[in-house]
Design a protein around this motif. Sequence first.
Motif, mmCIF file in Angstrom:
data_model
loop_
_atom_site.group_PDB
_atom_site.id
_atom_site.type_symbol
_atom_site.label_atom_id
_atom_site.label_comp_id
_atom_site.label_asym_id
_atom_site.label_seq_id
_atom_site.Cartn_x
_atom_site.Cartn_y
_atom_site.Cartn_z
ATOM 1 N N ASP A 139 25.906 44.178 57.502
ATOM 2 C CA ASP A 139 25.231 44.914 56.436
ATOM 3 C C ASP A 139 25.899 46.264 56.247
ATOM 4 O O ASP A 139 26.139 46.992 57.217
ATOM 5 N N VAL A 140 26.213 46.604 55.007
ATOM 6 C CA VAL A 140 26.953 47.819 54.674
ATOM 7 C C VAL A 140 26.078 48.754 53.851
ATOM 8 O O VAL A 140 25.399 48.324 52.911
ATOM 9 N N TRP A 141 26.111 50.042 54.194
ATOM 10 C CA TRP A 141 25.453 51.092 53.431
ATOM 11 C C TRP A 141 26.500 52.104 52.973
ATOM 12 O O TRP A 141 27.428 52.429 53.720
ATOM 13 N N THR A 142 26.353 52.605 51.750
ATOM 14 C CA THR A 142 27.255 53.632 51.230
ATOM 15 C C THR A 142 26.416 54.804 50.708
ATOM 16 O O THR A 142 26.264 54.993 49.498
ATOM 17 N N PRO A 143 25.856 55.611 51.611
ATOM 18 C CA PRO A 143 24.925 56.666 51.194
ATOM 19 C C PRO A 143 25.554 57.773 50.371
ATOM 20 O O PRO A 143 24.847 58.449 49.611
ATOM 21 N N VAL A 144 26.867 58.001 50.520
ATOM 22 C CA VAL A 144 27.536 59.053 49.749
ATOM 23 C C VAL A 144 28.782 58.463 49.102
ATOM 24 O O VAL A 144 29.696 58.004 49.790
ATOM 25 N N GLU A 145 28.823 58.482 47.771
ATOM 26 C CA GLU A 145 29.976 57.989 47.028
ATOM 27 C C GLU A 145 30.481 59.123 46.145
ATOM 28 O O GLU A 145 29.927 59.399 45.081
ATOM 29 N N GLY A 146 31.531 59.809 46.618
ATOM 30 C CA GLY A 146 32.081 60.934 45.896
ATOM 31 C C GLY A 146 33.202 60.527 44.955
ATOM 32 O O GLY A 146 33.501 59.350 44.781
ATOM 33 N N LYS A 147 33.850 61.543 44.360
ATOM 34 C CA LYS A 147 34.929 61.288 43.410
ATOM 35 C C LYS A 147 36.128 60.635 44.088
ATOM 36 O O LYS A 147 36.776 59.757 43.525
ATOM 37 N N TYR A 148 36.417 61.061 45.327
ATOM 38 C CA TYR A 148 37.597 60.564 46.021
ATOM 39 C C TYR A 148 37.293 59.764 47.281
ATOM 40 O O TYR A 148 38.148 59.051 47.775
ATOM 41 N N ASN A 149 36.123 59.932 47.848
ATOM 42 C CA ASN A 149 35.846 59.219 49.103
ATOM 43 C C ASN A 149 34.389 58.781 49.187
ATOM 44 O O ASN A 149 33.504 59.353 48.538
ATOM 45 N N THR A 150 34.197 57.749 49.987
ATOM 46 C CA THR A 150 32.874 57.187 50.245
ATOM 47 C C THR A 150 32.578 57.312 51.732
ATOM 48 O O THR A 150 33.412 56.962 52.566
ATOM 49 N N GLN A 151 31.406 57.827 52.063
ATOM 50 C CA GLN A 151 30.923 57.837 53.442
ATOM 51 C C GLN A 151 30.038 56.613 53.616
ATOM 52 O O GLN A 151 29.114 56.383 52.821
ATOM 53 N N ALA A 152 30.335 55.811 54.636
ATOM 54 C CA ALA A 152 29.652 54.529 54.757
ATOM 55 C C ALA A 152 29.358 54.197 56.212
ATOM 56 O O ALA A 152 29.876 54.837 57.135
ATOM 57 N N ARG A 153 28.550 53.188 56.398
ATOM 58 C CA ARG A 153 28.284 52.676 57.749
ATOM 59 C C ARG A 153 27.933 51.205 57.637
ATOM 60 O O ARG A 153 27.576 50.695 56.563
ATOM 61 N N SER A 154 28.038 50.509 58.771
ATOM 62 C CA SER A 154 27.690 49.097 58.789
ATOM 63 C C SER A 154 27.058 48.741 60.125
ATOM 64 O O SER A 154 27.305 49.400 61.138
ATOM 65 N N ARG A 156 35.770 46.224 51.115
ATOM 66 C CA ARG A 156 35.438 45.379 49.976
ATOM 67 C C ARG A 156 34.170 45.856 49.275
ATOM 68 O O ARG A 156 34.066 45.762 48.051
ATOM 69 N N THR A 157 33.217 46.350 50.020
ATOM 70 C CA THR A 157 31.996 46.869 49.411
ATOM 71 C C THR A 157 32.261 48.156 48.649
ATOM 72 O O THR A 157 31.808 48.329 47.512
ATOM 73 N N ALA A 158 33.018 49.073 49.267
ATOM 74 C CA ALA A 158 33.275 50.371 48.644
ATOM 75 C C ALA A 158 34.352 50.295 47.564
ATOM 76 O O ALA A 158 34.402 51.157 46.678
ATOM 77 N N GLY A 159 35.234 49.285 47.654
ATOM 78 C CA GLY A 159 36.340 49.206 46.714
ATOM 79 C C GLY A 159 37.360 50.301 46.932
ATOM 80 O O GLY A 159 38.093 50.683 46.007
ATOM 81 N N ARG A 160 37.433 50.812 48.171
ATOM 82 C CA ARG A 160 38.345 51.894 48.515
ATOM 83 C C ARG A 160 38.989 51.601 49.871
ATOM 84 O O ARG A 160 38.392 50.901 50.690
ATOM 85 N N PRO A 161 40.191 52.149 50.110
ATOM 86 C CA PRO A 161 40.851 51.912 51.395
ATOM 87 C C PRO A 161 40.255 52.757 52.503
ATOM 88 O O PRO A 161 39.713 53.848 52.270
ATOM 89 N N LEU A 162 40.388 52.278 53.718
ATOM 90 C CA LEU A 162 39.842 52.979 54.877
ATOM 91 C C LEU A 162 40.613 54.269 55.161
ATOM 92 O O LEU A 162 41.843 54.302 55.096
ATOM 93 N N ILE A 163 39.878 55.318 55.503
ATOM 94 C CA ILE A 163 40.455 56.565 56.012
ATOM 95 C C ILE A 163 40.284 56.596 57.524
ATOM 96 O O ILE A 163 41.232 56.811 58.272
ATOM 97 N N TRP A 164 39.064 56.392 57.980
ATOM 98 C CA TRP A 164 38.800 56.303 59.414
ATOM 99 C C TRP A 164 37.542 55.473 59.631
ATOM 100 O O TRP A 164 36.696 55.334 58.745
ATOM 101 N N ALA A 165 37.439 54.913 60.819
ATOM 102 C CA ALA A 165 36.237 54.180 61.213
ATOM 103 C C ALA A 165 36.064 54.302 62.712
ATOM 104 O O ALA A 165 37.044 54.294 63.461
ATOM 105 N N THR A 166 34.831 54.420 63.136
ATOM 106 C CA THR A 166 34.542 54.441 64.570
ATOM 107 C C THR A 166 33.445 53.428 64.866
ATOM 108 O O THR A 166 32.439 53.359 64.163
ATOM 109 N N ALA A 167 33.688 52.603 65.866
ATOM 110 C CA ALA A 167 32.764 51.525 66.216
ATOM 111 C C ALA A 167 32.161 51.762 67.583
ATOM 112 O O ALA A 167 32.842 52.228 68.505
ATOM 113 N N GLN A 168 30.896 51.445 67.717
ATOM 114 C CA GLN A 168 30.227 51.432 69.020
ATOM 115 C C GLN A 168 29.837 49.995 69.309
ATOM 116 O O GLN A 168 29.161 49.339 68.507
ATOM 117 N N TYR A 169 30.286 49.489 70.472
ATOM 118 C CA TYR A 169 30.022 48.105 70.849
ATOM 119 C C TYR A 169 28.706 48.023 71.611
ATOM 120 O O TYR A 169 28.520 48.682 72.629
#
Length: 272
Positions: A76-91, A50-63
Amino acid sequence: MSKLFFDLQATHNPHRWYLPITPEICVGPTGNQFMFGGVGMASAVAALERTAGRPLIWATAQYLGYARPGSVVDIDVWTPVEGKYNTQARSISHVDDKEIISVSAALGARESPFDSQWVEAPVVPKPEACPVRHHWRGSEEGVHSRMDVRFAKGRSGFDRDGAAEPDGRTILWARPKDDLAIDAAMLAVMADFVPQGVGNALGRNAGGNSLDNTLRIRRIVPTQWVLCDIRISGVAGGFAHGSMSLFAESGELMATASQSLIVRVRESAEDR
């Protein structure tokens, strides 16, 4: 936006979301409940999409910790890299200053002429012909009461004692009992069913606490049931490693998942 399995709420800040923790999204015995790890990852996935406005490609979680009923998880969501086709993000999902789950992810889509899969869905009976899973603790609340799970290969609870699957493989059908679409967040909930394969691999009423989870989306298609093909790779030193392929009823590979976990052998219904 599709309806979610959990009550994720927006804030005035588009990069912050929150999730009230209620018994309906928890597991564990009465008096010691905690948010299901799959819900924790799924809520982060939903917030990231919802923050990126793009569908998920992959995600990895550490509990990192537990969230108890009555608390509120801030995401809290960060989107440090927002390219033409993909966003690199973390939360980071946290309760006050206590971190619960950290997630790294990539989101996006691009046009491509290639559309193939080389992993085939196992040939098993349809969900209606498979036995319903009854939770080993007899719980009538929480996440397990909201999921319809049918075993095509393997058993549940104490029925697994002395009945190990030699190939370490468990195959089950799953769907939410509520009228919810199968999306990336719902697949993230199901991806945390990998620990159910440990008991069948060992021939014991066993599972575990997830240390991590990685979900990789190929393509999500309309389906009512999801076929979860779980393979436990190995167990040693008190830890297990396993993976899952998630198929639509049509045999379409929608996603893959993998995780490591602390092995727990349950001798009674009071054990976690």
